[in-house]
Write a protein that holds these residues in place. Structure first.
Motif, PDB file in Angstrom:
ATOM      1  N   GLU A 190      -3.263   6.110   0.100  1.00  0.00           N
ATOM      2  CA  GLU A 190      -4.232   5.082  -0.258  1.00  0.00           C
ATOM      3  C   GLU A 190      -4.932   4.555   0.994  1.00  0.00           C
ATOM      4  OE1 GLU A 190      -2.097   3.363  -4.317  1.00  0.00           O
ATOM      5  OE2 GLU A 190      -1.964   2.202  -2.449  1.00  0.00           O
ATOM      6  N   SER A 191      -6.013   3.821   0.792  1.00  0.00           N
ATOM      7  CA  SER A 191      -6.796   3.284   1.896  1.00  0.00           C
ATOM      8  C   SER A 191      -6.596   1.780   2.014  1.00  0.00           C
ATOM      9  CB  SER A 191      -8.287   3.583   1.697  1.00  0.00           C
ATOM     10  OG  SER A 191      -8.523   4.974   1.663  1.00  0.00           O
TER      11      SER A 191
ATOM     12  N   ILE B 290      -1.047   6.287   5.362  1.00  0.00           N
ATOM     13  CA  ILE B 290      -2.012   5.334   4.837  1.00  0.00           C
ATOM     14  C   ILE B 290      -3.314   5.464   5.624  1.00  0.00           C
ATOM     15  CG2 ILE B 290      -2.542   2.862   4.621  1.00  0.00           C
ATOM     16  CD1 ILE B 290       0.552   2.507   4.225  1.00  0.00           C
TER      17      ILE B 290
ATOM     18  N   ILE C 241       0.855  -1.176   0.000  1.00  0.00           N
ATOM     19  CA  ILE C 241       0.000   0.000   0.000  1.00  0.00           C
ATOM     20  C   ILE C 241       0.896   1.233   0.000  1.00  0.00           C
ATOM     21  CG2 ILE C 241      -0.146   0.066   2.516  1.00  0.00           C
ATOM     22  CD1 ILE C 241      -3.080   0.784   0.167  1.00  0.00           C
ATOM     23  N   ARG C 242       0.431   2.311  -0.587  1.00  0.00           N
ATOM     24  CA  ARG C 242       1.224   3.535  -0.673  1.00  0.00           C
ATOM     25  C   ARG C 242       0.566   4.654   0.118  1.00  0.00           C
ATOM     26  NH1 ARG C 242       1.794   0.918  -5.556  1.00  0.00           N
ATOM     27  NH2 ARG C 242       3.938   0.723  -6.343  1.00  0.00           N
TER      28      ARG C 242
END
Length: 217
Positions: A11-12, A41, A7-8
């Protein structure tokens, strides 16, 4: 080793955290959850503890809120299954676990290691895999006198700030566990340093998981 980003920032990520007892999630994955939050995040977390009677319920709830102060804590579920006897309660546990499927679909499920020496932990892990068959499942580790630490294959590196915060929160919120000779900062720091060394963490520390099945695209 080239990191594969799950994940970045920005993002969710929806996460379902499962722990047999109050403090399990924090010990096994608390640093990871803290790191994701400070990394930007957007976390949406359901936090479920299957055995949290009496004072342990209050500890579990306060700790969850503290570890996730930068996240959306969509649900805290505290059950009262009998500690140490999860294998004898599997039918009821399975029904309880199935009810979790009526909620939001998680991107990640965090649970105990399949081969953990504690019978309650193994039962939760087995039922997690039985219930969430199509999900990405990360199995976390809990240090204990059994000496059952395994060989993880997935690491989340972090630095001193995350480890210090994790340790402070554990010691602050779980007064009922302070009498145990293993429940101290040295244990948590030692394991995090070992896992950090194994993945060559630039911050020197890490938490480690077993990832048994995954897809990449």
């Amino acid at each position: 080793m080239r990191p594969l980003p799950l994940i970045r920032p920005g993002e969710s990520l929806s996460v379902l955290c499962l722990g047999a007892h109050a403090d399990d999630i924090e010990i096994g994955a608390g640093g990871t959850l803290l790191h994701w939050q400070v990394s930007g995040i957007r976390l949406d977390v359901r936090w479920c503890v299957l055995s949290a009677p009496g004072v342990r319920a209050a500890e579990a709830e306060r700790s969850a809120e503290a570890f996730l102060e930068g996240a959306v804590l969509s649900d805290i579920r505290l059950a009262r299954f009998e500690d140490g006897l999860f294998p004898n309660q599997q039918a009821t546990l399975k029904r309880w676990m199935e009810e979790l499927k009526t909620g939001p679909v998680p991107d990640i499920v965090m649970t105990h290691r399949r081969d953990d020496a504690h019978q309650d932990h193994r039962t939760v892990s087995r039922l997690t895999w039985n219930t969430f068959r199509d999900h990405t499942i990360l199995e976390y580790e809990i240090p204990k006198w059994d000496g059952d630490l395994g060989q993880p294959n997935l690491y989340l590196p972090f630095g001193e700030d995350i480890l210090t915060r994790k340790t402070e929160l554990l010691l602050e919120h779980f007064a009922s566990q302070r009498s145990k000779d293993w429940f101290d900062a040295e244990t948590f720091r030692g394991l995090a340093r070992l896992r950090g060394m194994e993945c060559r963490s630039s911050g020197h520390y890490a938490e480690a998981f077993i990832l048994r099945k995954a897809t990449i695209g």
